[in-house]
Design a protein around this motif. Structure first.
Motif, PDB file in Angstrom:
ATOM      1  N   TYR A 181       0.846  -1.185   0.000  1.00 24.19           N
ATOM      2  CA  TYR A 181       0.000   0.000   0.000  1.00 24.19           C
ATOM      3  C   TYR A 181       0.879   1.231   0.000  1.00 24.19           C
ATOM      4  N   GLN A 182       0.243   2.358  -0.274  1.00 22.76           N
ATOM      5  CA  GLN A 182       0.931   3.639  -0.237  1.00 22.76           C
ATOM      6  C   GLN A 182       0.830   4.166   1.189  1.00 22.76           C
TER       7      GLN A 182
ATOM      8  N   GLY B 267      -1.848   4.204   6.384  1.00 18.82           N
ATOM      9  CA  GLY B 267      -3.237   4.655   6.480  1.00 18.82           C
ATOM     10  C   GLY B 267      -4.172   3.838   5.598  1.00 18.82           C
TER      11      GLY B 267
ATOM     12  N   THR C 110      -7.089   1.040   6.516  1.00 14.93           N
ATOM     13  CA  THR C 110      -8.460   1.149   6.014  1.00 14.93           C
ATOM     14  C   THR C 110      -8.946  -0.189   5.468  1.00 14.93           C
ATOM     15  N   ASP C 111      -8.107  -0.836   4.659  1.00 19.35           N
ATOM     16  CA  ASP C 111      -8.514  -2.103   4.059  1.00 19.35           C
ATOM     17  C   ASP C 111      -8.574  -3.220   5.093  1.00 19.35           C
TER      18      ASP C 111
ATOM     19  N   LEU D 271      -9.482  -2.717   8.229  1.00 15.64           N
ATOM     20  CA  LEU D 271     -10.745  -2.443   8.928  1.00 15.64           C
ATOM     21  C   LEU D 271     -11.934  -2.929   8.100  1.00 15.64           C
TER      22      LEU D 271
ATOM     23  N   LEU E 297     -16.195   1.467   4.034  1.00 16.42           N
ATOM     24  CA  LEU E 297     -15.219   0.378   4.185  1.00 16.42           C
ATOM     25  C   LEU E 297     -15.495  -0.771   3.219  1.00 16.42           C
TER      26      LEU E 297
ATOM     27  N   ILE F 278       5.230   1.439  -6.242  1.00 17.83           N
ATOM     28  CA  ILE F 278       5.085   1.076  -4.826  1.00 17.83           C
ATOM     29  C   ILE F 278       5.116  -0.433  -4.617  1.00 17.83           C
ATOM     30  N   TYR F 279       4.855  -1.205  -5.665  1.00 18.81           N
ATOM     31  CA  TYR F 279       4.811  -2.644  -5.479  1.00 18.81           C
ATOM     32  C   TYR F 279       6.197  -3.282  -5.485  1.00 18.81           C
TER      33      TYR F 279
ATOM     34  N   PRO G 242     -12.371   6.941   1.492  1.00 18.37           N
ATOM     35  CA  PRO G 242     -11.016   7.334   1.869  1.00 18.37           C
ATOM     36  C   PRO G 242      -9.960   7.061   0.790  1.00 18.37           C
TER      37      PRO G 242
ATOM     38  N   ILE H  17      -8.970   6.966  10.352  1.00 18.33           N
ATOM     39  CA  ILE H  17      -8.128   6.739   9.183  1.00 18.33           C
ATOM     40  C   ILE H  17      -8.160   7.971   8.288  1.00 18.33           C
ATOM     41  N   PRO H  18      -6.984   8.353   7.768  1.00 19.07           N
ATOM     42  CA  PRO H  18      -6.895   9.574   6.983  1.00 19.07           C
ATOM     43  C   PRO H  18      -7.260   9.336   5.513  1.00 19.07           C
TER      44      PRO H  18
ATOM     45  N   GLU I  88      -2.647   1.410  -8.989  1.00 21.39           N
ATOM     46  CA  GLU I  88      -2.522   0.819  -7.652  1.00 21.39           C
ATOM     47  C   GLU I  88      -3.699  -0.118  -7.364  1.00 21.39           C
TER      48      GLU I  88
ATOM     49  N   ARG J  76      -3.681  -4.194  -7.067  1.00 22.27           N
ATOM     50  CA  ARG J  76      -4.017  -4.764  -5.771  1.00 22.27           C
ATOM     51  C   ARG J  76      -5.202  -5.721  -5.906  1.00 22.27           C
TER      52      ARG J  76
END
Lengths: 153, 327, 501
Positions: free
Chosen positions: B185-186, B189, B193-194, B196, C140, C186-187, C267, C323-324, C448, C452
């Protein structure tokens, strides 16, 4: 030269092909991966290919339809001075410091308009320098030396 | 002679707050001190730094400013401090990533051991092994058996290459001798989230991020990665209790100056750091984060140097074995 | 606790004179940094964090929140006046806002933005008060496949952003997507398209790209024909909305509020889409879509409402789950912790005064913003009477200094020059910059989430259809394409008939 095509379409098509080609070719050097674990090269190769195709399509659509408007003159003075100023700013902000860089940059950009004389450009650059100092350095606490290390022997 | 010219020059630009005035180390500091955090604002390292910086300003009598220079896994900010003037006015607060960078980045523009003068350790943040709320295993023993059975069917989130959460996962999988499917993940945070939302199975992250979620029962916690149980989550067993002997991982933070900084300044800063860490306010805030300040004898140049050396050697091995590279 | 007493508690906190004062300071600072390009709310909040140590927790957080939504408010000002957007949302406002300003209608544009923002901000805060916990739970359910489908939908719908050639708009979107991929993957950690420059590992900076393709490119355009015509605004027609304007902005503001409120809760990047989505919706629904891109007031009112609604609802994941949603929210977490409060699901129960106080303060703040900004409209419009030859050096300098101040990264400034020339060339050849920016912000998210989702599904692309939310979004995307293509097919057929006659 009578070109039976839209210069604009040909030129933007060419830009798309060139940039798409760059991204796709460069991304060939990265791992492509599998559908399960896509590598860093997967998306850029696919998107780069699409961009090349779009570029060709844009150019093809423009053939046979010359532009109706005459192209605007190139703003050579602006291109050189505005872009040059930005590059100058980037290269020297750490070394020369805030005051000299903002003074010179303000002067050079002002001069890129043929409506500004040398005197009015000087006035503009001094005024801007004071304004920027007040807003960014004093008001917002930007961490940058006023006079940079290059000017301190 | 050179100093004389410098003073002269400084006189010429009188009124400029940030000009380099040559002063004797005894007078240090005579102007605001900048601590570079090599990560973006708002993260755990940034928070730790801001707490310490506020306490240090009181002791030093000068403002201690925090500057965020994020990017490239912390190597940009560290590189900037390595190249900074060693006058004690530009410092670096970096975490465990200082010791992993040499193994992760083939072309690092600095050497963590020789280009920095260590000032002292700041804190060691424990990590927790956590999972989504409805993850099957009930206890640490169950979890270990479950992972050994399911292996790659389990998705394990981390915050990207070189992040503490990835290092913890590498060490954990290494200790178990199994592999899980890593999902990067980046940052932590989005990973949280994922977790949760039950999109992924597991994660290992610092108590700074997990404590409140664990206490609220939003995620399941299995173990802490430190040798001893921790005060905020006393019911959590250690990994050693689960049979993974010698498992010891915490996200340690250290304060550094560029190499070549005057020894008197280093000592002054180390002393100030110790005072800041003893501050009650800092202690309480750290406790909120699920961590604690290191004892005074750890907030010293020698302790940080030793820690850094040992960790560089450890991670070189683990990272090489896992085949990870950030190039 | 029932809602009425909770809100009463909240207002007793928010209406405390000290808190009103700090709320005002917050929104004022936010407006100011929003107006300046570059320095955004992230940098400002980071700089002000140490100052908030000495304040009460409620006061500190009320002020910091004020900076954030105040900046959303102020961000539209420079976008409208001088085509210099400081954030992704303001980039959309710039499209029609700047055209309105050039036609002497900067006043109505600014007023529409302010009123839309006020309305949307107030309504979204209401949502925050009533439905925060269930909304956060619902959000979520959005995992990687859902986000991927949402972004695909957003990209397909946004082709409406173009007012010229659709092919060129598509090209600009794809180019933007590719530019968004510059930086470290990022991966795997592989640096991509960085030329080995470590400063580019973190990717290109949005502000640098936006300032380049909008601000600098526009300056170069204006220098083209300088000798023949005076650039800039010739006459200011009116400062306030006309009766006709008011009629035209009501529906866009309402729709923008809905779109922004919904997307802001997500989010994983939903708020980024809000302004773009609203603009596309307005253009689709408009009876005069040809006006978009040439100064349609709907194109200002809708996106501005959407982005402010999203700014408020993006507090939902932060306040209820801890969570931000984006960097500013991450900073707010830092601010909570510095105040000795651990953000998380427990804040609402353990700190009711704080939770409801912040919510109530958002109404106070939005009210203060509108009171602050409407009188400023006249002042801003006066600024346009500054001759362009004085104004544009200021724009160039503000752009450089502002961008530099974000990360102290000189490569960001080089990027301004590069995107200035690239943007200038592309605009000159008839391509528009807005789709490029949309692609740029969505590119990294698209990749991303796709990757994922594929890891989680073990390489099975059917995951996008098996998950109901994702499948619905993809269905909508398909529908959007059909709706877009149908009229042109029908038109072709009629054309054929005409020729046959």
């Amino acid at each position: 030269m009578a070109l039976n095509a839209s210069r604009n379409d040909l030129a933007s098509g060419a830009i798309f092909v060139a940039l798409g080609g760059y991204f796709a070719l460069e991304a060939m050097r990265y791992e492509f991966g599998t559908p399960f674990r896509m590598g860093p090269g997967f998306m850029p190769v696919v998107l780069g290919g699409i961009l090349v195709a779009l570029g060709v399509a844009v150019a093809a659509k423009g053939t046979g339809k010359p532009d109706t408007e005459a192209p605007a003159p190139w703003p050579w003075r602006g291109l050189v001075l505005v872009l040059g100023t930005i590059l100058f700013f980037a290269a020297t902000i750490r070394g020369l410091g805030f005051i000299p860089v903002v003074l010179i940059s303000g002067l050079a950009t002002a001069l890129s308009s043929s409506r500004n004389s040398l005197l009015s450009s000087l006035v503009i650059s001094v005024g801007l320098c004071v304004l920027c100092m007040l807003i960014f350095v004093i008001g917002l606490g930007l961490l940058v030396p006023w006079i940079g290390p290059w000017l301190r022997f | 002679m050179k100093t004389f010219v410098k003073i002269l020059a400084a006189g010429l630009v009188a009124g400029s707050a940030l000009s380099a005035v040559a002063v004797m180390a005894q007078d240090y500091p005579t102007q605001p001190v900048t601590i570079v955090v090599p990560f973006s604002a708002g993260g755990p390292t940034d928070t730790v730094t801001r707490l310490v910086a506020a306490a240090m300003s009181e002791d030093l009598g000068q403002q201690v400013v925090v500057q965020n220079v994020g990017g490239a896994g912390g190597t940009l900010g560290a590189g900037q401090v390595a190249a900074a003037n060693p006058d004690g006015y530009t410092l670096l607060l970096h975490h465990i990533g200082m010791s992993t960078a040499p193994a992760l980045y083939a072309s690092l523009p600095y050497d963590p051991m020789t280009d920095f003068a260590p000032i002292g350790l700041v804190t060691e943040v424990p990590m927790t092994i956590v999972a989504r709320k409805d993850f099957e295993p009930a206890t640490l023993e169950d979890l270990i058996a479950y992972i050994k059975e399911k292996g790659e069917d389990i998705t394990y989130a981390n915050a990207g290459i070189g992040a503490a959460s990835q290092l913890c996962g590498l060490l954990f999988m290494d200790a178990l001798g199994t592999k899980m499917t890593e999902v990067p993940y980046q940052g932590t945070g989005p990973a949280m989230t994922d977790l949760l939302g039950g999109q992924i199975d597991m994660m290992c992250d610092q108590t700074t991020n997990t404590t409140s979620q664990i206490q609220a029962g939003e995620i399941k916690a299995y173990a802490v990665t430190t040798p001893d149980r921790i005060a905020v989550l006393p019911e959590l067993p250690t990994l050693a209790e689960g049979g993974l002997d010698n498992f010891n991982l915490s996200v340690w933070h250290g304060l550094y100056a560029p190499a070549g900084t005057d020894q008197a300044i280093i000592d002054r800063l180390s002393q100030s750091l110790q005072k800041a860490l003893a501050d009650e306010n800092v202690g309480n805030s750290f406790a909120e984060l699920g961590t604690y300040p290191v004892p005074a004898d750890q907030a010293t140049p020698a302790a940080l140097k030793q820690k850094l050396e040992g960790q560089i050697a450890l991670w070189a091995e683990v990272i090489k074995a896992a085949g990870v590279s950030a190039q | 606790m029932d809602l009425i007493s909770s809100l009463a508690l909240g207002f007793s906190v928010a209406l405390d004179p000290i808190n009103i004062l700090y709320c005002f300071i917050g929104v004022l600072l936010g407006t100011l940094v929003g107006v300046l390009p570059g320095i955004g709310p992230t940098a400002t909040i980071a700089m002000l964090l140490p100052i908030t140590f000495s304040l009460q927790a409620e006061t500190a957080l009320i002020m910091l929140a004020g900076i954030y939504y105040g900046a959303q408010y102020g961000g539209s000002t420079t976008a409208i006046l001088i085509n210099l957007p400081g954030e992704s949302s303001a980039a959309v406002t710039a499209i029609d806002g700047y055209q309105m300003a050039r036609k002497g209608r900067a006043g109505p544009a600014l007023a529409a933005a302010a009123i839309g923002s006020f309305f949307a901000g107030s309504v979204a805060t209401l949502l925050l008060a009533f439905f925060a916990p269930p909304l956060a739970r619902a959000a979520l359910n959005f995992g990687a496949p859902e986000y991927f489908s949402l972004i695909v939908l957003g990209l397909l719908v946004s082709i409406a952003l173009a007012h010229g050639s659709i092919l060129k708009a598509l090209g600009m979107i794809v180019l933007g997507l590719l530019l968004g991929m510059v930086g470290q993957d990022i991966y795997t950690g592989t640096p991509r398209f960085t030329f080995g420059v470590r400063e580019l590992f973190g990717g290109l900076n949005f502000v640098a790209v936006a300032v380049g393709v909008f601000g600098v490119a526009e300056i170069l355009r204006n220098l083209e024909n300088e000798k023949e015509r005076e650039v800039g605004v010739t006459e200011v027609k009116n400062l306030w909305l006309t009766r006709d304007d008011i009629k035209r902005v009501i529906a866009p503001i309402l729709r923008g509020t809905v779109i922004g409120s919904v997307l802001g809760v997500l989010p994983g990047g939903g708020h980024i889409l809000s302004a773009f989505a609203s603009y596309s919706a307005e253009k689709r629904l408009s009876r005069t879509p040809q006006e978009f891109g040439h100064g349609a007031i709907e194109g200002v009112a809708g996106p501005e409402s959407a982005n402010n609604a999203a700014a408020q609802t993006s507090f939902i994941p932060l306040m209820t789950l801890g969570i931000p949603a984006h960097p500013v929210m991450a900073l707010m977490i830092g601010a909570f912790i510095l105040q000795g409060i651990t953000p998380g699901p427990n804040v609402i129960n353990e700190q009711p005064a704080l939770f409801w106080g912040i919510i109530a303060s958002m109404w106070v703040g939005n009210f203060l913003l509108v009171v602050l900004n409407l009188p400023l409209v006249g002042l801003w419009v006066k600024m346009l009477s500054i001759p362009y030859r004085v104004l544009f050096p200021a724009i160039v300098l503000f752009a450089c200094i502002g961008t530099f101040s974000i990360n102290q990264n000189i490569f960001d400034i080089y990027a301004i020059a590069f995107f200035g020339i690239l943007g200038y060339l592309l605009i000159r050849f008839g391509c528009e910059p807005a789709p490029l920016l949309l692609g740029f912000v969505l590119g990294p998210l698209l990749e991303e989430h796709l990757r994922r989702a594929m890891i989680i599904s073990r390489g099975d692309p059917m995951i996008f259809l098996h998950r109901p939310i994702s499948a619905t979004l993809l269905g909508l995307a398909l529908l959007a394409v059909i709706v877009a293509v149908l009229p042109s097919i029908r038109k072709k057929r009629t054309e054929v008939f005409v020729e046959d006659d």
